[in-house]
Design an enzyme around this catalytic site. Sequence first.
Site, mmCIF file in Angstrom:
data_model
loop_
_atom_site.group_PDB
_atom_site.id
_atom_site.type_symbol
_atom_site.label_atom_id
_atom_site.label_comp_id
_atom_site.label_asym_id
_atom_site.label_seq_id
_atom_site.Cartn_x
_atom_site.Cartn_y
_atom_site.Cartn_z
ATOM 1 N N LYS A 84 -7.698 7.016 -41.558
ATOM 2 C CA LYS A 84 -6.919 6.294 -41.135
ATOM 3 C C LYS A 84 -7.311 4.812 -41.397
ATOM 4 O O LYS A 84 -8.996 4.762 -41.515
ATOM 5 C CB LYS A 84 -6.018 5.961 -39.931
ATOM 6 C CG LYS A 84 -5.001 4.892 -39.271
ATOM 7 C CD LYS A 84 -4.923 4.474 -37.809
ATOM 8 C CE LYS A 84 -3.425 3.933 -37.759
ATOM 9 N NZ LYS A 84 -3.111 4.014 -36.620
ATOM 10 N N SER A 159 2.331 4.087 -35.437
ATOM 11 C CA SER A 159 1.717 3.886 -36.408
ATOM 12 C C SER A 159 0.646 4.617 -37.987
ATOM 13 O O SER A 159 0.571 4.514 -38.924
ATOM 14 C CB SER A 159 0.577 2.514 -36.115
ATOM 15 O OG SER A 159 -0.343 3.010 -35.884
ATOM 16 N N SER A 183 0.025 5.434 -31.208
ATOM 17 C CA SER A 183 0.060 5.979 -32.595
ATOM 18 C C SER A 183 -0.294 6.576 -32.678
ATOM 19 O O SER A 183 -0.054 6.560 -34.173
ATOM 20 C CB SER A 183 -0.705 4.439 -32.951
ATOM 21 O OG SER A 183 -0.216 3.101 -33.560
#
Length: 484
Positions: A84, A159, A183
Amino acid sequence: MTAHPPSSIETLHNEYRAGRCSVREVIEGYFSRMKAKRALGAYISELEQSALSRADQLDSQLLASGLDILLSKQPLWGVPVAIKDNLHIRDELTTCGSKILENYRAPFDATSVSLMRDAGSIFLGKANLDEFAMGGSGENSAFGPTLHPFSEAHIPGGSSSGSACAVAADLALVSLGSDTGGSIRLPASFCGIVGLKPTYGRVSRYGLVAFGSSLDQVGPLARNMNDLITAYEVIHGHDVRDSTSAPTPRTKIHRQSAIQTRRVRIGIPDEFFVEGLDSSVRAALEKTIQALKDRGAETIPISLPHSSSAIPVYYVIAMAEASSNLSRYDGVRFGTRPEEASFANSLEGFYSGARALFGKEVKRRILLGSFVLSAGYHDAYYRKACQVRRLIAQDFQRAFERVDIIVGPVAPGTAFLRGAHSASPLKMYLNDLFTIPANLAGLPALSVPVGLDPQGMPIGIQLIAPAFQEETLLQVGLDVESLS
Ligand code: GLN
């Protein structure tokens, strides 16, 4: 080269072991799929050069010593991974999905990243995310949205949108994400893969760009429980560079069924089976719970009475912490320096020029976060939220005196249509109803796929365990996985 992308670490290792493909061929296969599927928006940056040269290094290691010797020290040897883009890989860009960090290169590796590298994995790229990990749909990145891997009309969840999409679309085998309010679990559930938020403090946050520091946690996403467990074993453990890291020893997870080896008491919270819950989600969950019962688990109704306050409590705390953490992006210490002409001798003009680069949702949170911390309102909002947070944690403590694991939905529904909640931040926040209690209480929680809704969108079940009981959590995860 293998015609099909590997479905698990084990199948990939079997290919290597049998000499059916080189690491370079596997990595080239991933990059050609990544190029073909760029429209999904799974990655912000691709690390093709470094991944290929690392693949070559690994290929020569394999010639020098057998795979099993390598695997005894490096369980993720030759495994393609997505990181990420709020976790640092040294010398690479860390944008956090924000214009303000568009050109920021990380001066060091996050601890979780260096552990993944030491375990032999290969980084394919930095995965897309909602700006600064604020959001639940993956639509909120300055570099364009992430799409759902199976339907362009739907959102993948956020997210950690790119981390989930990449794994589900065979653009990585395993990924790392971060979970402040859901997330990892939400996009894992929407994309039909597994995702783990470990106990707060279990995985080092060093090198994770801070959003809500009392809630943030790094965790893995994978196609199956075994791969997830392997990645978790690699990244967890105490780190002196993160002052909130728990000084607990690293452990190996026994990969066995929980319900076949002991009595497992499963708590079903009333508050998680509310009216607004989508009927196909409810049906899939009930079927799973019944199947666990049939295999010998005991189910016990429980109550988490304060969880109805979780959303307001979370958003007050997360926004307060975000407003403080994001103050460092001032164009001087961090963040793009504004053009000279735009601030013409005024300090205020300089700062507002720099901070204009934040997106709308980030600005909203900085403003609200500053408000709840401001003199006169601090006690009414921030302090109150911290008090109710404690009550939420106590509800869990009480429940865990009677049960080993709590199950519920990950989200009220399945992946929704793009744009469906864009006009209403509140509707977007409501999606976090079932994921944020575990963050507020610091507990480990897992999302496992349990079926599809009538439109073919994946449904996930959420499992929550007492702090530091990842082993029980993951073992029950194996049980749930074995039902399908
Ligand atoms: N959707 C939540 C939020 O927007 C959670 C985000 C996260 O876990 N990073 O705050």
